[in-house]
Each structure stands twice: as C-alpha cells, then as structure tokens.
Design a protein around this motif. Structure first.
Motif, short mmCIF file in Angstrom:
data_model
loop_
_atom_site.label_atom_id
_atom_site.label_comp_id
_atom_site.label_asym_id
_atom_site.label_seq_id
_atom_site.Cartn_x
_atom_site.Cartn_y
_atom_site.Cartn_z
N VAL A 115 0.85 -1.19 0.00
CA VAL A 115 0.00 0.00 0.00
C VAL A 115 0.89 1.24 0.00
CG1 VAL A 115 -1.80 1.29 1.21
CG2 VAL A 115 -1.81 -1.23 1.24
N ILE A 116 0.73 2.08 -1.03
CA ILE A 116 1.55 3.28 -1.16
C ILE A 116 0.63 4.50 -1.28
CG2 ILE A 116 3.25 4.52 -2.55
CD1 ILE A 116 4.37 1.86 -3.43
N GLY A 117 0.76 5.41 -0.35
CA GLY A 117 0.05 6.67 -0.43
C GLY A 117 0.84 7.66 -1.28
N VAL A 118 0.17 8.31 -2.21
CA VAL A 118 0.81 9.32 -3.06
C VAL A 118 0.45 10.68 -2.50
CG1 VAL A 118 1.14 10.17 -5.41
CG2 VAL A 118 0.61 7.74 -5.03
N ALA A 119 1.46 11.39 -1.98
CA ALA A 119 1.22 12.61 -1.22
C ALA A 119 1.92 13.80 -1.87
CB ALA A 119 1.72 12.44 0.21
N SER A 120 1.48 14.99 -1.50
CA SER A 120 2.14 16.22 -1.95
C SER A 120 1.95 17.28 -0.90
CB SER A 120 1.56 16.70 -3.29
OG SER A 120 0.21 17.10 -3.13
N LYS A 141 2.45 -4.23 -16.39
CA LYS A 141 3.59 -5.09 -16.10
C LYS A 141 3.15 -6.43 -15.50
CE LYS A 141 6.90 -1.33 -15.35
NZ LYS A 141 7.87 -1.74 -16.38
N GLY A 142 1.84 -6.61 -15.36
CA GLY A 142 1.33 -7.89 -14.88
C GLY A 142 0.87 -7.91 -13.44
N LEU A 143 0.92 -6.77 -12.76
CA LEU A 143 0.49 -6.74 -11.37
C LEU A 143 -1.01 -6.51 -11.26
CD1 LEU A 143 3.61 -6.23 -11.06
CD2 LEU A 143 3.03 -4.97 -8.98
N ARG A 144 -1.57 -6.97 -10.14
CA ARG A 144 -2.98 -6.69 -9.81
C ARG A 144 -2.98 -5.42 -8.98
NH1 ARG A 144 -3.58 -12.64 -7.43
NH2 ARG A 144 -1.52 -11.94 -6.74
N VAL A 145 -3.62 -4.38 -9.52
CA VAL A 145 -3.45 -3.04 -8.97
C VAL A 145 -4.81 -2.41 -8.66
CG1 VAL A 145 -2.40 -0.77 -9.34
CG2 VAL A 145 -1.37 -2.80 -10.39
N GLY A 146 -4.84 -1.61 -7.59
CA GLY A 146 -6.03 -0.84 -7.26
C GLY A 146 -5.66 0.60 -6.96
N ILE A 147 -6.62 1.51 -7.15
CA ILE A 147 -6.47 2.92 -6.77
C ILE A 147 -7.62 3.27 -5.83
CG2 ILE A 147 -6.47 5.33 -7.48
CD1 ILE A 147 -5.51 4.52 -10.21
N LEU A 148 -7.27 3.85 -4.68
CA LEU A 148 -8.28 4.44 -3.81
C LEU A 148 -8.12 5.95 -3.88
CD1 LEU A 148 -10.48 4.49 -1.70
CD2 LEU A 148 -8.74 4.11 0.05
N ASP A 149 -9.15 6.62 -4.38
CA ASP A 149 -9.14 8.07 -4.48
C ASP A 149 -9.56 8.63 -3.13
OD1 ASP A 149 -9.31 10.70 -5.16
OD2 ASP A 149 -10.81 10.47 -6.73
N ALA A 150 -8.57 8.92 -2.27
CA ALA A 150 -8.84 9.42 -0.93
C ALA A 150 -8.81 10.94 -0.88
CB ALA A 150 -7.84 8.84 0.06
N LEU A 224 -0.66 -4.37 -5.47
CA LEU A 224 -0.33 -2.97 -5.20
C LEU A 224 -1.61 -2.15 -5.09
CD1 LEU A 224 1.85 -0.66 -5.08
CD2 LEU A 224 1.62 -0.52 -7.58
N LEU A 225 -1.71 -1.36 -4.03
CA LEU A 225 -2.80 -0.40 -3.88
C LEU A 225 -2.20 0.99 -3.75
CD1 LEU A 225 -5.83 0.29 -3.44
CD2 LEU A 225 -5.39 0.06 -0.96
N LEU A 226 -2.53 1.88 -4.69
CA LEU A 226 -2.09 3.27 -4.63
C LEU A 226 -3.22 4.12 -4.07
CD1 LEU A 226 -0.22 3.71 -8.04
CD2 LEU A 226 0.76 3.25 -5.79
N ILE A 227 -2.91 4.94 -3.10
CA ILE A 227 -3.92 5.80 -2.48
C ILE A 227 -3.60 7.25 -2.79
CG2 ILE A 227 -4.99 6.49 -0.31
CD1 ILE A 227 -4.52 3.76 0.77
N ASP A 228 -4.49 7.89 -3.54
CA ASP A 228 -4.32 9.29 -3.91
C ASP A 228 -4.78 10.15 -2.74
OD1 ASP A 228 -3.85 11.58 -5.39
OD2 ASP A 228 -5.83 11.55 -6.33
N LEU A 229 -3.81 10.69 -1.99
CA LEU A 229 -4.12 11.45 -0.78
C LEU A 229 -4.41 12.92 -1.12
CD1 LEU A 229 -1.35 10.00 1.54
CD2 LEU A 229 -3.82 9.66 1.80
#
Length: 377
Positions: A115-120, A141-150, A224-229
């Motif tokens: 789980v990776i939060g994308v911050a600024s 690239k073959g990964l199972r990926v999600g995005i949580l728009d936080a 991989l889960l990317l969280i748009d903070l």
C-alpha cells in the motif's frame, strides 16, 4: 452414449469454469447456480444474481451459454435469472471476506498487498495524474493493482480513468470497485447523489469515510494499492497511517526549489507516524523543445533533488529521487479524456519516465518482504 447423470455432471463442470465478471469467483462457489435441468439436449439453467438489475447480466448470459454449449449432447441453453435473498447474499459476503466480519484486508498481518500513499505538500502538482498513470503502468507489467481516491474534496481519479458517471455494484454494504485499464478503482465521487455536490466533511467523519472505502470494497487479491491522498498534511494522511500501519508514502513535487520546502512537509508527517517514505517524484520537469535540441524548464529545476535530500536528512536514510516526469500537454489531455498517457502515448518522454518509476516501485532492492511480485509471460 452419455447418460443423463453424466450429462448433468458435465454441465455443472462447465458452469464451474464460468466466473462472475465482477467477483471473479466461479458461479457454483458463489451459490449462483440454483438449478440445472436437461431435457432433450436443452439445458435450462436458473442463475441467481447478487442484486436485481445486475449490470453484468448480458455478459454473464453469454459466458454461460458459451461454456455449456461446448458440452457434447447440449444443443441449446436457456438461462433464467433470479435474485438472491438476504441469506444468500450474506453467504456471498462471508465467502468473499473469508468468513470474517467487515475488516480492512490490507491491515491484516497476512496481507501481501503493498500500500503506497501518493502525497504532496500542496495541490496542483499533478499527483492524481501520476497516481493514475503509475497504477496503469504497473498493471501493464502484470500486477494486480487498485487505486483508492482518498482526495475526498478534490477527487479526480474517475475522470482520469474514464469512469465518469459510473456507479459500483453494491451487495448490501459491500460494493465492487469499478475497473478500467486493468486497475480497480474506488472514489468518493462514485457515491455522491450528484457529481456537482460538494463534500463538506470534518475530521472524524473523514477518518470514517476512508475506513469504509477500504473495508466495504471487495478488492480481491491485489499486489499494489495506490492511495491518492489530499494535498497537505491533514486528517486523511494521518488516518492512512493509523488504518494501515504498513503503508508507505511517495512524495510528489515540482521542479521549483521553493516547492521542496512545501513537499517536505508531506514526508515529515509520514515520518512522524512511522510510515516509510519510499521516494520522491518530480513532475512537470524540463521537456525537449519541439523545434530545437534544447530542453525547456518551465518550472525551474532542482526541486526533486532538494526534496529528496531534505527527506533523507530527516529520516536518516536514503530517500531517492525516483524519477522526473517531463511536462507534457499529452499528459493533460489524456487526463481530460480519460486516457492515461502510458496507454495513449506510451512512447512519449513522460510515459517512458512513468514506466521507469513504476519499475522502481515494483522491484525494491532493499527488501521484498510483504511484497507479492506479479509475473507476466
């Protein structure tokens, strides 16, 4: 000659090869096959949908028909749809949750999802565009990926992913994330009565919203889960560290040196709540001049390096500059049109930079503990 019992067994075996398009589990496993009758080569099937008016009904009918007509001795397939009762839906939810009550799967000790939060530090740095394109690049690239728009107040992921106006399928209090470009997507915008409605939530309620979006969604197995903070160092950045203690942070900045001080704050709050700062991404960097061999640095230079240096000094270990994404009008137009640049213009300098950053996020030299690596052939 195949007798009736053998034919029935073969039809049931064929149904076991058909998965629900959203839940990605075989129909018999989900309890969706209510009855199978075979009369003179005609298979009459009663299939139970999780909800009335399921949007995947036509696809499901096609998949079932295709699978069952392959059985020797079946000349025609008739599919009748019904709807599950509350008890049957509860059984589906228990199955999907492994028999447990509602919980955040990524916070469990056995979770292998990174789980990776994308911050600024501030808004307007292209954080959401980078989140979208990094997710799509990782999926390719073959990964199972999600995005949580936080980014509750400034949610933009649905537009960037071409999902505007679409609603997730809900099974009582559980819902199925929408999917685009091989990425599962959840956003607050998907649940507002009207898209133009403003979200006016205060701190404690924001924490609850993030918790619900994480726990009420059926994410399935993700690498991989990317969280748009949201930009800055507010409630949701702190809540992420509390709800998923193993989550990590990537900090997005722009090339101005002055931006480094602001960007550092996002990494500082992550460090204070014991999140690992994975690295820094510089967006809107210098780009090739279309008329000469020079580079044009619209927003200056050095901000990414300065942010990485400041954060490295702060945490006492190397926080790398993962890459620089050149300023690109294609990146902007792709966002407006719901076509990520890594798909729309994969050979562009911006897309290539994003692919290179995604590669670094997927493969870590320091440790692979807790990271499931996707494999593609």
């Amino acid at each position: 000659m195949t007798n009736a019992a053998e034919l029935l067994e073969q039809v049931n075996a064929a149904l076991a090869t058909v998965s629900d398009p959203e839940l990605h589990r075989p129909l018999p496993e989900l309890g969706m096959v209510e009855s199978v009758e075979i009369t003179q080569g005609v298979a009459k099937l009663k299939i139970l949908l999780t909800i009335s008016g399921c949007p995947m009904q036509d696809r499901l009918r096609g998949d079932i028909t295709e699978a069952v007509t392959k059985v020797s001795g079946i000349s025609n397939v008739e599919v009748l749809f019904g709807v599950m009762n509350e008890e049957q839906r509860n059984n589906v939810k228990k199955l999907l949750r492994g028999g447990r009550e509602k919980f955040i799967p990524f916070a469990q000790p056995e979770s292998l999802t990174r789980v990776i939060g994308v911050a600024s530090g501030k808004g307007g740095v292209g954080k959401s565009s980078l989140t979208t394109n990094l997710a799509v690049a990782a999926a390719r690239k073959g990964l199972r990926v999600g995005i949580l728009d936080a980014d509750v107040y400034g949610h933009s992921i649905p537009r960037l992913m071409g999902l505007m106006g679409q609603r997730p399928t809900a099974i009582d209090q559980m819902f199925i994330p929408l999917e685009a470009y091989g990425v599962k997507v959840v956003s607050m915008e998907m649940f507002k009565p009207e898209r133009a409605d403003a979200v006016a939530y205060r701190g404690p309620l924001l924490h609850r919203v993030l918790e619900q979006l994480l726990s009420d969604a059926y994410w399935g197995d993700l690498d991989l889960l990317l969280i748009d903070l949201p930009p800055g160092t507010g409630d949701l950045a702190i809540s992420l560290g509390q709800l998923i203690p193993t989550s990590e942070i990537v900090v997005v900045t722009t090339p101005q040196i002055a931006a480094a001080e602001v960007a550092e704050r996002a990494g500082r709050i992550a460090h204070q709540i014991h999140q690992r700062v994975v690295g820094v991404i510089e967006n809107m960097s210098a780009f090739p001049c279309p008329h000469c061999s020079d580079e044009i640095a619209l927003f200056g230079a050095g901000g990414g390096e300065e942010t990485a240096t400041r954060l490295s000094n702060l945490v006492g270990s190397d926080v790398p500059l993962l890459g620089k994404v050149p300023f690109s009008t294609e990146l902007r137009t792709g966002g407006d049109n719901g076509a990520p640049i890594v798909i729309a213009a994969p050979d562009s300098p911006s897309a290539q930079a994003i692919y290179a950053i995604a590669e670094k996020l997927v493969v870590r030299s320091s440790s692979l503990l807790g990271v499931r690596l996707g494999l593609s052939t």
